[in-house]
Design a protein around this motif. Structure first.
Motif, short mmCIF file in Angstrom:
data_model
loop_
_atom_site.label_atom_id
_atom_site.label_comp_id
_atom_site.label_asym_id
_atom_site.label_seq_id
_atom_site.Cartn_x
_atom_site.Cartn_y
_atom_site.Cartn_z
N GLY A 1 -13.06 106.04 64.51
CA GLY A 1 -13.03 107.12 65.37
C GLY A 1 -14.28 107.57 65.86
O GLY A 1 -14.25 108.82 66.23
N LYS A 2 -15.37 106.75 66.01
CA LYS A 2 -16.53 107.24 66.51
C LYS A 2 -16.86 106.68 67.83
O LYS A 2 -16.58 105.50 67.96
CB LYS A 2 -17.58 107.03 65.44
CG LYS A 2 -17.52 107.82 64.14
CD LYS A 2 -17.61 109.01 64.08
CE LYS A 2 -17.82 109.90 63.00
NZ LYS A 2 -18.03 111.35 63.13
N MET A 3 -17.76 107.05 68.47
CA MET A 3 -18.27 106.56 69.70
C MET A 3 -19.85 106.73 69.84
O MET A 3 -19.92 108.02 69.41
CB MET A 3 -17.37 106.89 71.33
CG MET A 3 -17.20 108.33 71.23
SD MET A 3 -16.40 109.07 72.58
CE MET A 3 -16.77 110.75 72.79
N VAL A 4 -20.27 106.19 70.68
CA VAL A 4 -21.58 106.42 71.12
C VAL A 4 -21.74 106.57 72.91
O VAL A 4 -21.00 106.10 73.41
CB VAL A 4 -22.58 105.32 70.89
CG1 VAL A 4 -22.23 103.85 71.73
CG2 VAL A 4 -24.37 105.66 71.34
N GLU A 5 -22.42 107.80 73.15
CA GLU A 5 -22.22 108.26 74.33
C GLU A 5 -23.53 109.02 74.92
O GLU A 5 -24.13 109.52 73.97
CB GLU A 5 -21.04 109.34 74.80
CG GLU A 5 -21.09 110.46 73.79
CD GLU A 5 -20.00 111.51 74.15
OE1 GLU A 5 -19.48 111.39 75.15
OE2 GLU A 5 -19.81 112.33 73.16
N ALA A 6 -23.61 109.08 76.47
CA ALA A 6 -24.44 109.59 76.93
C ALA A 6 -23.61 110.59 77.77
O ALA A 6 -22.93 110.56 78.64
CB ALA A 6 -25.36 108.84 77.99
N ARG A 7 -23.74 111.92 77.26
CA ARG A 7 -22.44 113.05 77.39
C ARG A 7 -22.90 113.67 78.59
O ARG A 7 -22.07 114.13 79.42
CB ARG A 7 -22.40 113.60 76.19
CG ARG A 7 -21.13 114.58 76.50
CD ARG A 7 -20.74 115.23 75.09
NE ARG A 7 -19.24 116.20 75.34
CZ ARG A 7 -18.82 116.91 74.69
NH1 ARG A 7 -19.15 116.71 73.45
NH2 ARG A 7 -17.70 117.53 74.83
N GLU A 8 -24.09 114.44 78.70
CA GLU A 8 -24.21 115.48 79.73
C GLU A 8 -25.62 115.92 79.86
O GLU A 8 -26.46 115.45 78.85
CB GLU A 8 -23.45 116.53 79.59
CG GLU A 8 -23.73 117.39 78.16
CD GLU A 8 -22.55 118.56 77.91
OE1 GLU A 8 -21.92 118.87 78.86
OE2 GLU A 8 -22.76 119.00 76.73
N SER A 9 -26.20 116.36 80.95
CA SER A 9 -27.39 116.98 81.06
C SER A 9 -27.80 117.84 79.97
O SER A 9 -27.03 118.62 79.54
CB SER A 9 -27.81 117.75 82.37
OG SER A 9 -27.67 116.61 83.35
N GLY A 10 -29.08 117.62 79.64
CA GLY A 10 -29.64 118.54 78.54
C GLY A 10 -29.30 118.27 77.26
O GLY A 10 -29.65 118.69 76.28
N THR A 11 -28.86 116.86 77.04
CA THR A 11 -28.50 116.24 75.76
C THR A 11 -29.07 115.10 75.57
O THR A 11 -29.50 114.41 76.58
CB THR A 11 -27.06 116.34 75.35
OG1 THR A 11 -26.42 115.33 76.14
CG2 THR A 11 -26.28 117.82 75.53
N ARG A 12 -28.87 114.35 74.30
CA ARG A 12 -29.55 112.97 74.15
C ARG A 12 -28.56 111.96 73.76
O ARG A 12 -27.46 112.55 73.21
CB ARG A 12 -30.95 112.72 73.24
CG ARG A 12 -31.87 113.81 73.61
CD ARG A 12 -32.93 113.94 72.65
NE ARG A 12 -34.09 114.77 72.79
CZ ARG A 12 -35.30 114.40 73.36
NH1 ARG A 12 -35.41 112.98 73.78
NH2 ARG A 12 -36.33 115.19 73.67
N ILE A 13 -28.53 110.81 73.97
CA ILE A 13 -27.57 109.74 73.48
C ILE A 13 -27.18 109.98 72.00
O ILE A 13 -28.25 110.12 71.20
CB ILE A 13 -27.96 108.20 73.89
CG1 ILE A 13 -28.07 108.04 75.46
CG2 ILE A 13 -27.09 107.40 73.31
CD1 ILE A 13 -28.70 106.80 75.73
N THR A 14 -26.01 110.09 71.69
CA THR A 14 -25.62 110.46 70.25
C THR A 14 -24.12 109.71 69.94
O THR A 14 -23.42 109.08 70.82
CB THR A 14 -25.25 112.04 70.23
OG1 THR A 14 -25.30 112.31 68.91
CG2 THR A 14 -24.10 112.50 71.20
N VAL A 15 -23.93 109.78 68.52
CA VAL A 15 -22.83 109.31 68.22
C VAL A 15 -21.74 110.48 68.20
O VAL A 15 -22.30 111.75 67.63
CB VAL A 15 -22.82 108.78 66.74
CG1 VAL A 15 -21.50 108.41 66.26
CG2 VAL A 15 -23.73 107.58 66.85
#
Length: 282
Positions: A166-180
């Motif tokens: 149920g987990k994923m790794v993503e580059a989600r949006e500006s102002g954040t860092r790549i995360t699980v």
């Protein structure tokens, strides 16, 4: 070359010992790590898919930057300002990836070449896709390395890499860092795709843990990149150079990895001591 966290002196010492440990052969498969870690969290994926997961996980903590990762070659780039997102104001100053830039880089590292160029829409509809899953199917049929997409009406605005559990790794949006993150099945979740399992010609798997590559075909030359676990790599050529001995095996063959600009002893490449079908470096 992707941004990576610098190891402390103690970890570097441990990695040095581990890099030259192990026999010349194929190790037993490691057990999946606990949910929450950035790693392959379920069995069953192809070696290429697992390699893509691990390549993406190495980028944890790198900045999301709009347009990042879409340079001439896969890898982090400085971003652009997204006119619709005030949080992207600093993206031109940040070296990193957007969502599809991360996916592109991960699969280029795992399969060799550049199999998934373009944006999230192009990747979700790539000719490399071999299987599709609807939003209604949820995560039950998914394997690590599958690509999850969000969008509606045929558009796709976000894409991420499934880890399992149920987990994923993503580059989600500006102002954040790549995360699980936890997989988000609500909203405009559009489903997932599985990429073809075949690796590109000239690709091989490493084995072992904490194996270092080097600037030159010598253990005394500067270290370039650490493979925390088995990784699919593309080998351009091989040559005879410094002999390396590990656990009773000695081999003077080294392979050049063009995506890393580095060399690795053939002791840590699955296959014969001198790799079949790989040309000799000039």
């Amino acid at each position: 070359m992707a941004m990576r966290r610098t190891l402390g002196a103690a970890l570097a010492a441990v990695a040095l010992l581990a890099a030259w440990g192990g026999a010349h052969g194929t190790p037993a498969a490691a057990a999946p790590r606990a949910a929450g870690a950035c790693d392959v969290l379920a069995p069953g994926a192809s070696a290429v898919a697992e390699g893509a997961v691990r390549a993406a996980c190495e980028q944890i903590g790198v900045w999301y930057t709009w347009g990042g990762g879409h340079g001439p070659q896969p890898g982090p780039t400085y971003g652009q300002v997204d006119p619709s997102d005030p949080d992207s104001a600093h993206d031109p100053e940040r070296l990193g990836f957007d969502c599809s830039g991360l996916v592109r880089y991960a699969y280029a590292r795992a399969a060799g070449g550049d199999p998934l160029p373009g944006n999230a829409y192009h990747q979700f509809n790539s000719p490399e896709v071999k299987q599709r899953f609807t939003a209604a199917q949820g995560t039950a049929p998914l394997l690590p390395g599958d690509l999850l997409a969000w969008g509606s009406g045929g558009s796709v605005h976000h894409i991420a890499i499934y880890l399992g559990a149920g987990k994923m790794v993503e580059a989600r949006e500006s102002g954040t860092r790549i995360t699980v993150s936890d997989v988000r099945l609500g909203g405009d979740y559009a489903g997932a795709v599985r990429m073809a399992a075949a690796a590109a010609p000239g690709t091989f798997s490493t084995w072992g843990t904490d194996v270092w590559t080097h600037k030159e075909p010598s253990t005394t030359s500067p270290r370039v990149h650490r493979f925390p676990g088995p990784t699919i790599v593309r080998i351009d050529c091989q040559k005879h150079a410094e002999p390396v001995t590990a656990e009773g095996y000695t081999n003077d063959a080294w392979s050049y990895l063009p995506e890393y600009g580095a060399w690795i002893t053939n002791i840590y490449i699955k296959g014969p001591a001198w790799l079949d079908g790989v040309r000799t470096c000039r």
